[in-house]
Design an enzyme around this catalytic site. Sequence first.
Site, PDB file in Angstrom:
ATOM      1  N   HIS A 283       1.092  -1.207  -0.329  1.00 24.59           N
ATOM      2  CA  HIS A 283      -0.299   0.279  -0.030  1.00 24.59           C
ATOM      3  C   HIS A 283       0.899   1.337  -0.143  1.00 24.59           C
ATOM      4  O   HIS A 283       2.140   0.886   0.452  1.00 24.59           O
ATOM      5  CB  HIS A 283      -1.253  -0.043   1.972  1.00 24.59           C
ATOM      6  CG  HIS A 283      -1.166  -1.279   1.366  1.00 24.59           C
ATOM      7  ND1 HIS A 283      -1.283  -1.537   2.992  1.00 24.59           N
ATOM      8  CD2 HIS A 283      -1.517  -2.409   0.920  1.00 24.59           C
ATOM      9  CE1 HIS A 283      -2.962  -2.335   2.909  1.00 24.59           C
ATOM     10  NE2 HIS A 283      -2.463  -3.096   1.714  1.00 24.59           N
ATOM     11  N   ALA A 284       0.081   2.539  -0.189  1.00 27.27           N
ATOM     12  CA  ALA A 284       0.784   3.795   0.226  1.00 27.27           C
ATOM     13  C   ALA A 284       2.126   3.242  -0.684  1.00 27.27           C
ATOM     14  O   ALA A 284       2.670   3.659  -2.119  1.00 27.27           O
ATOM     15  CB  ALA A 284       1.078   3.716   1.974  1.00 27.27           C
TER      16      ALA A 284
END
Lengths: 90, 577
Positions: free
Chosen positions: A15-16
């Site tokens: 993620h991110a």
Amino acid sequence: MYAKNVTVRNPSGLHARPASELVARAKQFRSKILLHRPDSQVEGNAKSIIILLSMGIHQGETVELMAEGPDEREAVEDLAALIEGGFGEI
Amino acid sequence: MNYSGTAVSEGVAIGTVYLYQRARPQIEAYSAGTPAEEAAAYDAASLAARAELETLRERLLSAGDQEKADIFGAHLELLTDEVMDGEIREAIREEGLSAPQAVERVFTAYAALLSQMDDPLIREREMDLRDVCGRLLRGLAGEAEEPSLSRLPGPVILVAEDLLPSDTAALDREHVLGIVTEVGGSTSHTAIIARSHEIPAVLGVREICRLLHTGQEIILDAVEGTIRTEWSEEERASYEKKRRQVLRRQARAKQYLACTPVTRDGVRIEVELNIASADPKELEPARYTDGVGLFRSEFLYMGRDQLPDEEEQFQAYRRVLLAYGDRPVVLRTMDIGGDKPLECLELPKEDNPFLGNRALRLCFQRPELFHTQLRAALRASVFGNLWLMFPMVASIEDIRRAKEALRKAREELGAQGIPYAPGMKVGIMVEIPSIALLADKAAQEVDFASIGTNDLVQYTTAVDRGNPEVRQYYQTFHPAVFRLIGMVVRAFSQQGKPVGVCGEMGGNPLTAAVLLGLGIRRLSMGAASLAPIKELVCAIDCEQAREIAETVCACSTAQEAEEYLRGWFDHLICQEE
């Protein structure tokens, strides 16, 4: 086609920031690159941030990294090292 | 008039309204051309959006604001995403959609997908998609960039339907006295930004954009969650006073929030947080705490018609563990009973649910529920420092039975080759007097204990704490309760096992002083109590605390104990000032 299983080791999963890093790195290769979750039919384009986000791959998961194209082997090996290396989070 | 909403960032603001309206791009009036023309229009809008975002990002980078620059960096990534880009082109080419229709359809579909993800951080990205989509549509409609929040006409209270990431990134903090929006709650993007900038904010005020106008003077009370448009001179003065009080309290809190809690004589006290979900908002104060002293797991079962499965529980526990690294997270297994009806779990109504089939007792009756939770907790245990705690323990048999269930879950995972942390600590909640009196025996069975003072008071004094008729009998300062706590601390300390307090007593400076005096070294509390408790810890020494504890344990009545503590506390704070 060239493929390899990799385990996601960094705490935040794909993620991110790690997802962005992976996408940026994948885009440097000409081959088509896919991430495939075993035990499911889901297959996603590793050059797309939106696909990585919607796959929601967590720490500890093992996924198959596949590439097809002129630099397939290099692409898989390079991205596998990035993922297994934990994106500098560990 | 008065309007109300949810106060998400505390404070009071008195000032004039600036109504910020992001006009919806007028794509209805858009006249579509041939697919080739639409593809070209999309290309042009995409390039223009890219140029805008690059400019914004560079401006922030040269101002040294990496965090905000990253927001636009993330928007650039979405804008140039090859999958979405491909789908938009395909919709134009194959289905003959206009460029705005194609953009809106593809972005909306992915926003909907993200909004359903488990991970709240990914869910939040939905806002970024909406933001980028709006930018593209504006370009297609030939509209200029919207009025920016970076150039506000002096100090104002910002009133908007909602704020997108690019709005808040451009926000001119110096000129924003407060924020009011029509949508959003305490976990929304706007709420997080408001709190991080310490801007008073009230969100979720319906139709407020229609009710207020730019230039109008209002009072924003982001303690109560109200907005006033009329007031008397006295009222204004009292709001002005309240505004200063909140600022003073915040300054004091800030001073103590980040400090390391060490008593005057150098004893380090662990100050931990109570949480009731894995929500990012609850995890925000993590950096000021030594761990989670109580992670209530009941949220998993509330407001839903299906029981949470193992995977969902595992993800929630894992999220909290990752946020805390190697600091302990004490997970309490489900503390559910007949007092609160649950849609996902039908429980017969009981006359006396607090003395009934609840928590561990329910787990023994419904072993499959317990088993699922234990497996999820064990699986999560490899991601941090998980301590597992059983509530509603009344006897040593309860402990042994719960441990046996845990052993089975471990064995099963082991057989399946699923990893778990073998050294996970296992403890109990001490909230029933019978186990408090047997604490020496209990300490031989477990690794730690945490005293749940709310229930301990309730069960020791035989007062239903939910019943308003007997509220006066619920006495937090009851000397008998302090004596019981003292017994538990001695028993566990003698065997070198940690014992903490996670009830309200731990978060109240008056009672916390007594707890320190009784030998407690771990206190867990709600986020609002962190600063006042750290302040107390820094002001007291252990010998002083011991005398206080001895005095209250020797009191005859709760009133006597309370009066003594109040007098002593005033004295302590006077000394400080």
